[in-house]
Design an enzyme around this catalytic site. Structure first.
Site, PDB file in Angstrom:
ATOM      1  N   TYR A 142      46.298  45.840  39.980  1.00 40.97           N
ATOM      2  CA  TYR A 142      45.508  45.823  41.218  1.00 40.97           C
ATOM      3  C   TYR A 142      46.380  45.235  42.311  1.00 40.97           C
ATOM      4  O   TYR A 142      46.998  44.181  42.116  1.00 40.97           O
ATOM      5  CB  TYR A 142      44.264  44.955  41.014  1.00 40.97           C
ATOM      6  CG  TYR A 142      43.419  44.764  42.258  1.00 40.97           C
ATOM      7  CD1 TYR A 142      42.666  45.803  42.785  1.00 40.97           C
ATOM      8  CD2 TYR A 142      43.366  43.523  42.891  1.00 40.97           C
ATOM      9  CE1 TYR A 142      41.880  45.612  43.923  1.00 40.97           C
ATOM     10  CE2 TYR A 142      42.577  43.326  44.024  1.00 40.97           C
ATOM     11  CZ  TYR A 142      41.839  44.385  44.531  1.00 40.97           C
ATOM     12  OH  TYR A 142      41.063  44.193  45.649  1.00 40.97           O
ATOM     13  N   ASP A 237      54.514  42.781  42.951  1.00 41.67           N
ATOM     14  CA  ASP A 237      53.334  42.162  43.548  1.00 41.67           C
ATOM     15  C   ASP A 237      53.139  40.820  42.843  1.00 41.67           C
ATOM     16  O   ASP A 237      52.654  40.751  41.715  1.00 41.67           O
ATOM     17  CB  ASP A 237      52.121  43.081  43.348  1.00 41.67           C
ATOM     18  CG  ASP A 237      50.830  42.458  43.856  1.00 41.67           C
ATOM     19  OD1 ASP A 237      50.819  41.250  44.156  1.00 41.67           O
ATOM     20  OD2 ASP A 237      49.823  43.183  43.939  1.00 41.67           O
ATOM     21  N   LYS A 265      47.779  34.170  48.244  1.00 40.89           N
ATOM     22  CA  LYS A 265      47.095  33.077  47.539  1.00 40.89           C
ATOM     23  C   LYS A 265      47.727  31.699  47.788  1.00 40.89           C
ATOM     24  O   LYS A 265      47.424  31.072  48.787  1.00 40.89           O
ATOM     25  CB  LYS A 265      47.004  33.395  46.049  1.00 40.89           C
ATOM     26  CG  LYS A 265      46.309  34.751  45.823  1.00 40.89           C
ATOM     27  CD  LYS A 265      45.504  34.812  44.581  1.00 40.89           C
ATOM     28  CE  LYS A 265      44.955  36.186  44.286  1.00 40.89           C
ATOM     29  NZ  LYS A 265      43.565  36.395  44.628  1.00 40.89           N
TER      30      LYS A 265
HETATM   31  N1  HOZ Z   1      42.019  38.924  44.577  1.00 42.03           N
HETATM   32  C1  HOZ Z   1      41.481  38.665  43.269  1.00 42.03           C
HETATM   33  C2  HOZ Z   1      42.264  39.494  42.334  1.00 42.03           C
HETATM   34  N2  HOZ Z   1      41.969  39.291  41.017  1.00 42.03           N
HETATM   35  C3  HOZ Z   1      40.031  38.923  43.170  1.00 42.03           C
HETATM   36  C4  HOZ Z   1      39.268  38.268  44.240  1.00 42.03           C
HETATM   37  C5  HOZ Z   1      38.394  39.224  44.947  1.00 42.03           C
HETATM   38  O1  HOZ Z   1      38.531  40.443  44.798  1.00 42.03           O
HETATM   39  O2  HOZ Z   1      37.556  38.709  45.659  1.00 42.03           O
END
Ligand code: HOZ
Length: 425
Positions: A142, A237, A265
């Protein structure tokens, strides 16, 4: 302050699904999401006055725990001088220097506001730099909600049963080749077929949105050498793994260097930040130096930069990694021995402060195996531990995170609660 159920009812009337990011809605585990009114250290405090040991850590950023005093002080200090300038500011230079110093392959970097923006911009840059259109991604990886990357995607897209999102024109998706992760032959074949058309290979070097998967020996090296041979840009990524598995992410841990890296993050210290960076030669293609356009009104925002700099400096000065790994191992060992005693097959991939649970007989190496694991067990465990004050991500396919604020007590208590939950399966 009202209770979670009441807030959720109000929210559903005016926010789609009642949430501002789908995975928060508890759809895959069932039940109603709680609302958080405050977070401190390893804990969340809910609108229902429940105290929860948090293994989501705001989906990765809070490696130092919630509301860290050093980060808070840095934000307050920056706040005294204003919230946004729309001109270059000194913080963004310090931030760029920090990233270049810590992430081995990054020579130049541009700040954005989220991980999604980082991967989207890195893909555009790779296409502009190579003059090619096609990209390779891997099933279950993802990379945020970018059109061309929401094809067989992980995270919330997979959790909610939409790994291929609606709203993506087939012509966009047609430029994305999806391969199984950890299959060197599939990669070689794709390069044989499309070699000269491939702008980029984008990969989570440790896929962490379909649980947590590690590369088989030599796999990332193979990817690197095919990209080099064909002039294809290799994008790591590291939004999840950057500054998390090591100061310099997976690239530092494995020694395999990408051409571009997407970050997010932890570099925001809890504020909305992303970044992409890499080789000078490629980064020179971005406007105003080159023809690839990329921009952002709030990019390099002084408050976000101050928070991020404080978070990164703390990683360097405190070196929390050995301690975080001990916490991770303690949880892993507790889970494995409880499952063994219960006679339930369980895999707990763990690296430092990241771990997940797959209820499968054998180690999981790709999307197929991850999605074949018994997620029903995860749901039962999720609700059992939530009732006892431990919050896991509300999806079997999200990675759990630990922070350095999870001092002995939090980890010991979590181990007891998780052990008990497995015994009750
Ligand atoms: N960005 C996170 C990936 N696992 C998930 C958080 C979300 O989609 O809110």
């Amino acid at each position: 302050m009202t209770h979670s159920n009441e807030l959720f009812e109000r929210a559903q009337k005016i926010i789609p699904g009642g949430v501002n990011s789908p995975v928060r809605a508890f759809r895959s585990v069932g039940g109603t999401p709680f609302f958080t009114k405050r977070a401190q250290g390893a804990k969340l405090y809910t609108a229902d006055d429940q105290e929860l040991i948090d293994f989501v850590c705001t989906w990765g950023p809070s490696i130092h725990g919630h509301n860290d005093p050093t980060i808070k002080a840095a934000i307050s200090k920056a706040l005294d001088s204003g919230t946004s300038f729309g001109t270059p500011n000194p913080y963004e230079v310090t931030m760029a220097e920090k990233i270049v110093e810590m992430v081995p392959s990054v020579e130049m970097v541009r700040m954005v506001n989220s991980g999604t923006e980082a991967t989207m911009s890195a893909i555009r840059l790779a296409r502009g730099f190579t003059g090619r259109n096609k990209i390779i991604k891997f099933a279950g990886c993802y990379h945020g909600h970018v059109d061309s990357l929401l094809v067989q995607a992980g995270s919330g897209a997979l959790t909610l049963g939409n790994p291929d999102s609606a709203g993506i024109p087939p012509s966009f998706a047609a430029e994305t080749i999806v391969l199984p992760y950890n299959d060197p032959e599939a990669l070689s074949n794709a390069f044989k077929q499309y070699g000269d058309e491939l702008a980029a290979v984008i990969v989570e070097p440790f896929p962490a949105n379909v649980g947590l998967i590690f590369p088989l020996e030599g796999y990332l090296e193979h990817m690197r050498s095919l990209c080099t041979e064909h002039g294809t840009v290799l994008i790591f990524d590291e939004v999840m793994t950057g500054f998390r598995v090591a100061p310099g992410g997976v690239q530092e841990k494995t020694g395999v260097m990408p051409d571009l890296t997407a970050l997010g993050k932890i570099i925001g210290g809890g504020l909305p930040v992303g970044a992409f960076g890499g080789k000078t030669e490629i980064m020179h293609s971005i406007a105003p130096l080159g023809p690839v356009y990329q921009a952002g009104t709030l990019s390099g925002n002084p408050l976000a930069m101050a928070a991020g700099i404080a978070a990164l400096e703390k990683l360097t000065s405190e070196d929390p990694y050995p301690r975080l790994n001990e916490f991770g191992e303690q949880i892993r060992n507790a889970l494995i021995s409880a499952a063994k005693e219960k006679g339930i097959p369980l895999q707990v991939p763990q690296t430092g402060s990241m771990f997940c649970m797959y209820f499968s007989e054998t180690p999981v190496t790709n999307y197929e195996e991850a999605t074949a694991s018994k997620t029903e067990h995860f749901k039962t465990i999720f609700h059992h531990v939530l009732g006892k004050g431990v919050y896991l991500p509300p999806s079997a396919y999200e990675t759990c995170f630990i922070s350095s604020a999870h001092e002995g007590d939090a980890i010991n208590m979590a181990c007891d609660v998780l052990t008990e939950a497995i015994k009750h399966l």
